[in-house]
Motif scaffolding. Structure first.
Motif, PDB file in Angstrom:
ATOM      1  N   UNK A 121      -4.575 -12.807   1.570  1.00  0.00           N
ATOM      2  CA  UNK A 121      -3.875 -12.804   0.312  1.00  0.00           C
ATOM      3  C   UNK A 121      -4.214 -11.546  -0.636  1.00  0.00           C
ATOM      4  N   UNK A 122      -5.543 -11.395  -0.763  1.00  0.00           N
ATOM      5  CA  UNK A 122      -6.283 -10.189  -1.681  1.00  0.00           C
ATOM      6  C   UNK A 122      -5.924  -9.013  -1.091  1.00  0.00           C
ATOM      7  N   UNK A 123      -6.096  -8.767   0.512  1.00  0.00           N
ATOM      8  CA  UNK A 123      -5.931  -7.570   0.870  1.00  0.00           C
ATOM      9  C   UNK A 123      -4.318  -7.350   0.648  1.00  0.00           C
ATOM     10  N   UNK A 124      -3.621  -8.110   0.948  1.00  0.00           N
ATOM     11  CA  UNK A 124      -2.079  -7.972   0.930  1.00  0.00           C
ATOM     12  C   UNK A 124      -1.670  -7.545  -0.654  1.00  0.00           C
ATOM     13  N   UNK A 125      -2.277  -8.054  -1.518  1.00  0.00           N
ATOM     14  CA  UNK A 125      -2.024  -7.853  -3.027  1.00  0.00           C
ATOM     15  C   UNK A 125      -2.584  -6.232  -3.510  1.00  0.00           C
ATOM     16  N   UNK A 126      -3.828  -6.087  -2.760  1.00  0.00           N
ATOM     17  CA  UNK A 126      -4.513  -4.767  -3.019  1.00  0.00           C
ATOM     18  C   UNK A 126      -3.928  -3.764  -2.359  1.00  0.00           C
ATOM     19  N   UNK A 127      -3.275  -3.863  -1.330  1.00  0.00           N
ATOM     20  CA  UNK A 127      -2.799  -2.597  -0.415  1.00  0.00           C
ATOM     21  C   UNK A 127      -2.122  -1.802  -1.139  1.00  0.00           C
ATOM     22  N   UNK A 128      -0.932  -2.040  -1.821  1.00  0.00           N
ATOM     23  CA  UNK A 128      -0.096  -1.131  -2.814  1.00  0.00           C
ATOM     24  C   UNK A 128      -0.928  -0.059  -3.804  1.00  0.00           C
ATOM     25  N   UNK A 129      -1.952  -0.997  -4.414  1.00  0.00           N
ATOM     26  CA  UNK A 129      -2.943  -0.196  -5.244  1.00  0.00           C
ATOM     27  C   UNK A 129      -3.635   0.795  -4.553  1.00  0.00           C
ATOM     28  N   UNK A 130      -4.040   0.347  -3.541  1.00  0.00           N
ATOM     29  CA  UNK A 130      -4.974   1.270  -2.636  1.00  0.00           C
ATOM     30  C   UNK A 130      -4.422   2.436  -1.883  1.00  0.00           C
ATOM     31  N   UNK A 131      -3.024   2.125  -1.684  1.00  0.00           N
ATOM     32  CA  UNK A 131      -2.195   3.209  -1.164  1.00  0.00           C
ATOM     33  C   UNK A 131      -1.801   4.403  -2.298  1.00  0.00           C
ATOM     34  N   UNK A 132      -1.706   3.840  -3.474  1.00  0.00           N
ATOM     35  CA  UNK A 132      -1.455   4.755  -4.647  1.00  0.00           C
ATOM     36  C   UNK A 132      -2.579   5.478  -4.960  1.00  0.00           C
ATOM     37  N   UNK A 133      -3.886   5.088  -4.743  1.00  0.00           N
ATOM     38  CA  UNK A 133      -5.258   5.571  -5.043  1.00  0.00           C
ATOM     39  C   UNK A 133      -5.420   6.657  -3.974  1.00  0.00           C
ATOM     40  N   UNK A 134      -5.140   6.466  -2.952  1.00  0.00           N
ATOM     41  CA  UNK A 134      -5.474   7.406  -1.743  1.00  0.00           C
ATOM     42  C   UNK A 134      -4.203   8.609  -1.971  1.00  0.00           C
ATOM     43  N   UNK A 135      -3.191   8.235  -2.043  1.00  0.00           N
ATOM     44  CA  UNK A 135      -2.230   9.392  -2.707  1.00  0.00           C
ATOM     45  C   UNK A 135      -2.783  10.357  -3.545  1.00  0.00           C
ATOM     46  N   UNK A 136      -3.399   9.849  -4.595  1.00  0.00           N
ATOM     47  CA  UNK A 136      -3.702  10.606  -5.759  1.00  0.00           C
ATOM     48  C   UNK A 136      -5.095  11.017  -5.487  1.00  0.00           C
ATOM     49  N   UNK A 138      -5.597  12.517  -2.456  1.00  0.00           N
ATOM     50  CA  UNK A 138      -5.168  13.598  -1.653  1.00  0.00           C
ATOM     51  C   UNK A 138      -4.584  14.613  -2.790  1.00  0.00           C
ATOM     52  N   UNK A 139      -3.853  14.401  -3.751  1.00  0.00           N
ATOM     53  CA  UNK A 139      -3.348  15.203  -4.736  1.00  0.00           C
ATOM     54  C   UNK A 139      -4.401  15.999  -5.351  1.00  0.00           C
ATOM     55  N   UNK A 140      -5.432  15.251  -5.999  1.00  0.00           N
ATOM     56  CA  UNK A 140      -6.315  15.936  -6.830  1.00  0.00           C
ATOM     57  C   UNK A 140      -7.330  16.667  -5.859  1.00  0.00           C
ATOM     58  N   UNK A 141      -7.641  16.335  -4.754  1.00  0.00           N
ATOM     59  CA  UNK A 141      -8.647  17.025  -3.741  1.00  0.00           C
ATOM     60  C   UNK A 141      -8.014  18.323  -3.375  1.00  0.00           C
TER      61      UNK A 141
END
Length: 216
Positions: A121-136, A138-141
């Protein structure tokens, strides 16, 4: 079951390595780093994640307590009957003992599966936030010419043990997401804080028909 405190560093083990590809292969090597745990802690989604996880944990706790109460009630009745000299045939006694053993086994299995379910459940809840972090990340890099971006959180891979302050892009990532940091970014060579252990479900009684110890 104790109140759940979301441990971001442990949960982030599922994320793996954060690498941002270079815009051009010939560009000079530039390495940056970020604390994903720190970025996540600054995001408004964090409070909702913690709230949802706490609610889910409370539901598991209620189920566990109900199973424990049922087991304890039947154990008390069995002990009262045997110690009080209440007539009980061998067949009835064996049936009661088998029932208690089955209930105890169910408690132990539920305790184990509840822990796994809580982690999922913790991984499921964190997944959208982690995807958002990864996307940003990539953008900043890409915007700032970073060839690689490492995760400086302890327990993650890759891990940064030391690095220059100007290599930390955590605040740039938050800025890209429209978030103003409310706490300073951690230094990469700082000693990591001791993590709280994962929440444990209450342990099942030792063996039936011996009376369980602890609070009822």
């Amino acid at each position: 079951m104790k109140t759940v405190h979301l441990t971001f560093a442990a949960a982030l083990l599922v994320v793996g390595s954060f690498f941002a590809p270079a815009a051009h292969a010939q560009a000079p090597l530039k390495i940056g780093y970020t604390s994903v745990e720190y970025v996540l802690s600054q995001m408004p989604e964090r409070k909702q994640i913690e709230s949802d996880l706490k609610t889910y944990s409370s539901q598991l706790e209620s189920q566990m307590k109900a199973k424990q109460t049922d087991f304890q009630t039947k154990l008390d009745a069995y002990q009262k009957a045997t110690q009080g000299g209440t007539p009980m045939t061998a067949v009835v006694k064996a049936d009661r003992e088998k029932e208690l053993q089955t209930l105890q086994q169910g408690l132990q299995e539920f305790s184990s599966t509840a822990q796994q379910s809580l982690q999922q459940k913790q991984q499921q809840l964190l997944s959208p936030a982690l995807d958002k972090i990864q996307k940003n990340i990539d953008l900043v890099a890409n915007e700032n010419g970073y060839t690689y971006v490492l995760n400086s959180d302890a327990g993650s891979s890759p891990i940064l043990l030391h690095g220059p302050k100007d290599g930390d892009i955590s605040d740039l990532i938050l800025k890209k997401m429209g978030i103003t940091p409310t706490a300073p970014a951690p230094t990469p060579d700082a000693k990591p804080a001791t993590q709280s252990p994962a929440t444990k479900t209450p342990a099942a009684p030792a063996t039936a028909p011996t009376k369980a110890k602890g609070k009822k």
